[in-house]
Design a protein around this motif. Structure first.
Motif, PDB file in Angstrom:
ATOM      1  N   LEU A  58       0.826  -1.217   0.000  1.00 47.55           N
ATOM      2  CA  LEU A  58       0.000   0.000   0.000  1.00 47.55           C
ATOM      3  C   LEU A  58       0.860   1.266   0.000  1.00 47.55           C
ATOM      4  CD1 LEU A  58      -2.701   1.471   0.175  1.00 47.55           C
ATOM      5  CD2 LEU A  58      -2.623   1.199   2.661  1.00 47.55           C
ATOM      6  N   GLN A  82       1.192   4.156  -2.883  1.00 46.57           N
ATOM      7  CA  GLN A  82       0.952   5.577  -2.622  1.00 46.57           C
ATOM      8  C   GLN A  82       2.124   6.419  -3.138  1.00 46.57           C
ATOM      9  OE1 GLN A  82      -1.806   6.852  -1.497  1.00 46.57           O
ATOM     10  NE2 GLN A  82      -1.373   8.827  -0.550  1.00 46.57           N
ATOM     11  N   ALA A 104       1.965   0.760  -9.797  1.00 44.37           N
ATOM     12  CA  ALA A 104       1.213   1.214  -8.618  1.00 44.37           C
ATOM     13  C   ALA A 104      -0.107   0.459  -8.499  1.00 44.37           C
ATOM     14  CB  ALA A 104       0.967   2.721  -8.706  1.00 44.37           C
ATOM     15  N   ALA A 127       2.230   6.284  -7.078  1.00 49.01           N
ATOM     16  CA  ALA A 127       1.151   7.040  -7.720  1.00 49.01           C
ATOM     17  C   ALA A 127       1.464   8.531  -7.749  1.00 49.01           C
ATOM     18  CB  ALA A 127      -0.169   6.785  -7.004  1.00 49.01           C
TER      19      ALA A 127
END
Lengths: 83, 361, 235
Positions: free
Chosen positions: C15, C19, C41, C22
């Motif tokens: 995760l 983040q 991503a 992205a």
């Protein structure tokens, strides 16, 4: 791009890349985001030799009058099977 | 996504056939598929024209066939297409920013994934379009340079800020909705590479509008704060979305030629009307209101009457004074400049390798 | 029995990596790279969702992927420090991706063959994705390392700065994976004409126990701001 096994590769588009390895990856990332293919070829545009529209008539018209190359040119007698 | 709102002199309209009649009963995606079928069947028709280049070009256009990259074409056709396709490509790329603004803060992991995939699609669409423009004899780097120096425009809608999460939904519903209405006719454009790129783009974008609608629907049926957020976003984006269709037909300048060449197929006002007619019913389903007190059904016209967007505002935004013009271009310039050393490294590596390997391997 | 923290560690790695990756969207060095990094991503985000969902089920307290992603503070996150570090330039991103994807590939391969069925199903999918991420990071590491003097300097600098954080990846049970990881990574660094930093010395850690760098709190503040502003809302 070969869309599925058993089908021929067809042209799907162009892209930029500094070298062949990245070109293949860029093609994968750009043109297969929705499972469009199972195999990719990339070719540098400079390596493509293309016929020119000016040569269109000389290249392709001569085939126009050779109807005997198509099966529909022939009459099949009534009753003949498997032909 | 894309509008017709970048040039101060608009591509607006000669009267054309009735949009609704042409596309009677067909959904937008079905119209894209129709265009694709038509592209195939047109390719089977033969073109009868003499050997003179202009006549052959006209005959191809009249037969609703496609012009291909190596065909002869009049200079204005080539230059007009380069400009239009480039501006369309720039719009996709700049359009990544307003929505990209919310990827890091998307309120659920599912929404984050959808939004990231959507913004990524915009990059892909920009690339398809730059590739289509390159078939006309320009380089992508020239086009990017024209964008960065402000000589070519992008869709003005992206000069508005995305202030809340509801803006992401509203962009999907209204801005993508308007873009689709604009883009679907381009699937039948006379230039083959552009038409094919548009078919691909419209098919891929069919999820974009739906995800926006779904976001808004969820917000509109959520907490009072979510509902207020949704209505506020619709209020802010409604008129800029209407302006995406460009200036009114009465302010039209150079679109007759574009119609004759079958690049453009419907006038700005026709497309705008069509968009309004679509949105009214959809707003009802959302349970949100459109910020136009004069919006009402006109049985005589068989269309909704509506208030036109503020075209003076559109002109101000086009000329560079929208809320985010400077920010959007600066962002693009910075990304380009900060990436220069990476592009140089890749080029240097490719050159070294080419020098190391014997030719032909 | 697989522990909740173990699965959270895997999920949080994915995760937080997603983040960070992205953040490149709309600012990558090339448009093609915008598309490529977004793909990576999305892979990481997809794996994170499956893993957090499974962690929630193991925990049995009714927390779903969003409750775990949006309503834990940084002290409850179990990711390694490597993924949360800021990415000031593309070289750092590629070095992080090289180190992370080589590690994830080995871990997922191992998990795909291990006893937990749910985890092995996720790992079986994710290991193919990691192999692609490793390929992508390797190609760029080589190009930056063996590109221009500037790109070489930046890439070497990124490798040097991140190297200490790679020790944390192999804490505890995973120490056995480090030799394989070293051979994957060293081959790439060699081809890239980069120097592999010496082992020994500073080896920061603590992420798996919830002791992070100062950076994670900012990352989570941004990730969680909207969700937390509307308690209980559906999106």
């Amino acid at each position: 791009m070969r869309p599925r096994r058993g089908l021929a590769h067809t042209h799907v588009g162009s892209l930029h890349a500094p070298d062949a390895e990245l070109a293949l990856r860029n093609a994968r990332d750009l043109y297969t985001r929705r499972q469009e293919g199972v195999s990719i070829w990339v070719v540098p545009a400079a390596s493509i030799v293309a016929s020119s529209p000016d040569e269109k008539d000389a290249f392709f018209d001569p085939a126009a009058d050779k109807v005997y190359r198509h099966p529909t040119f022939y009459e099949v007698p009534e009753g003949a099977g498997h032909i | 996504m894309y509008g017709n709102d970048f040039a101060a002199t608009g591509d607006a309209g000669v009267p054309a056939s009735d949009v609704a009649a042409t596309s009677a009963g067909r959904t937008l995606l079905e119209q894209v598929e129709d265009a694709e079928r038509e592209l195939r069947s047109a390719s089977e028709r033969s073109v009868v024209g003499d050997d003179r280049l202009q006549d052959y070009f006209d005959a191809v256009i009249n037969a609703d066939q496609k012009i291909e990259p190596r065909d002869w074409m009049p200079d204005p056709y080539r230059l007009g297409l380069i400009r239009q396709i480039a501006q369309h490509a720039h719009s996709e790329i700049i359009g990544m920013q307003p929505e990209g603004n919310w990827i890091s803060r998307a309120p659920s992991l599912k929404r984050k994934a959808i939004l990231l995939a959507k913004v990524q699609d915009e990059a892909g669409h920009g690339l398809y379009l730059y590739a289509a423009a390159e078939t006309l004899g320009v380089s992508r780097s020239d086009l990017v340079d024209q964008l960065l120096t402000g000589r070519q425009k992008y869709s003005s809608i992206f000069n508005y800020p995305t202030l809340t999460w509801a803006d992401v939904g509203t962009i999907g519903w209204l801005v993508d909705g308007a873009a689709i209405v604009n883009q679907v006719p381009l699937c039948r454009c006379s230039y083959g590479p552009y038409a094919r790129a548009m078919i691909r783009i419209c098919k891929e974008e069919s999820f974009h509008q739906r995800q926006g609608f779904e976001i808004l629907h969820t917000l509109a049926h959520g907490t009072p704060a979510q509902r207020a957020m949704a209505q506020d976003a619709v209020n802010r984006w409604w008129y800029p979305s209407l302006a995406m269709f460009g200036p009114p037909d009465t302010a039209s300048t150079h679109s007759e030629q574009s119609m004759t060449w079958k690049i453009k197929r419907f006038s700005n006002d026709e497309l705008r009307q069509r968009f309004v007619d679509m949105c009214v019913q959809q707003a009802t389903v959302l349970g949100l209101s459109l910020p136009d007190p004069d919006l009402r059904w006109n049985a005589e016209r068989d269309h909704y009457d509506f208030t036109q967007p503020d075209f003076h505002e559109l002109m101000r935004v086009i000329s560079g004074d929208g809320p985010c013009n400077r920010q959007r271009l600066e962002h693009r310039r910075r990304a380009h400049e900060e990436g220069a050393w990476v592009r140089e490294a890749a080029a240097a590596y490719a050159a070294k390798r080419a020098a190391r390997e014997p030719a032909g391997v | 029995m697989t522990s909740v923290d173990y699965v959270l560690g895997l999920g949080d790695d994915a995760l937080v990596a997603a983040q960070r990756l992205a953040q490149w969207c709309a600012r990558a060095p090339e448009l093609e790279e915008d598309v490529a990094l977004a793909n990576i991503a999305l892979d990481q985000l997809g794996a994170a969702r499956l893993l957090l969902t499974y962690a929630g089920e193991l925990e049995g307290a009714g927390r779903d992927e969003d409750a775990l992603a949006y309503l834990r503070g940084d002290r409850e996150y179990r990711n390694c420090l490597l993924v949360e570090l800021p990415e000031p330039d593309f070289a750092v991103t590629m070095a992080k991706l090289l180190f992370l994807s080589a590690y994830q590939k080995l871990r997922y391969e191992w998990l795909a063959a291990a006893g937990d069925e749910r985890l092995s199903a996720v790992a079986d999918k994710a290991r193919k994705e990691s192999a692609y991420h490793l390929d992508h990071a390797s190609l760029w590491t080589v190009r930056l390392g063996d590109g221009t003097p500037e790109s070489h300097r930046r890439m070497q600098d990124a490798v040097d700065r991140l190297w200490p954080y790679t020790h944390e990846l192999f804490e505890g049970d995973h120490a056995a994976l480090r030799p394989q990881w070293l051979s994957l990574v060293t081959a790439v660094l060699d081809e890239a004409t980069l120097t592999r930093p010496a082992d020994g010395g500073w080896a920061p850690g603590g992420g798996r126990q919830g002791l992070h760098t100062e950076h994670l709190s900012y990352l989570l503040a941004e990730l969680q701001v909207l969700h937390r502003a509307h308690p209980g809302a559906r999106w």
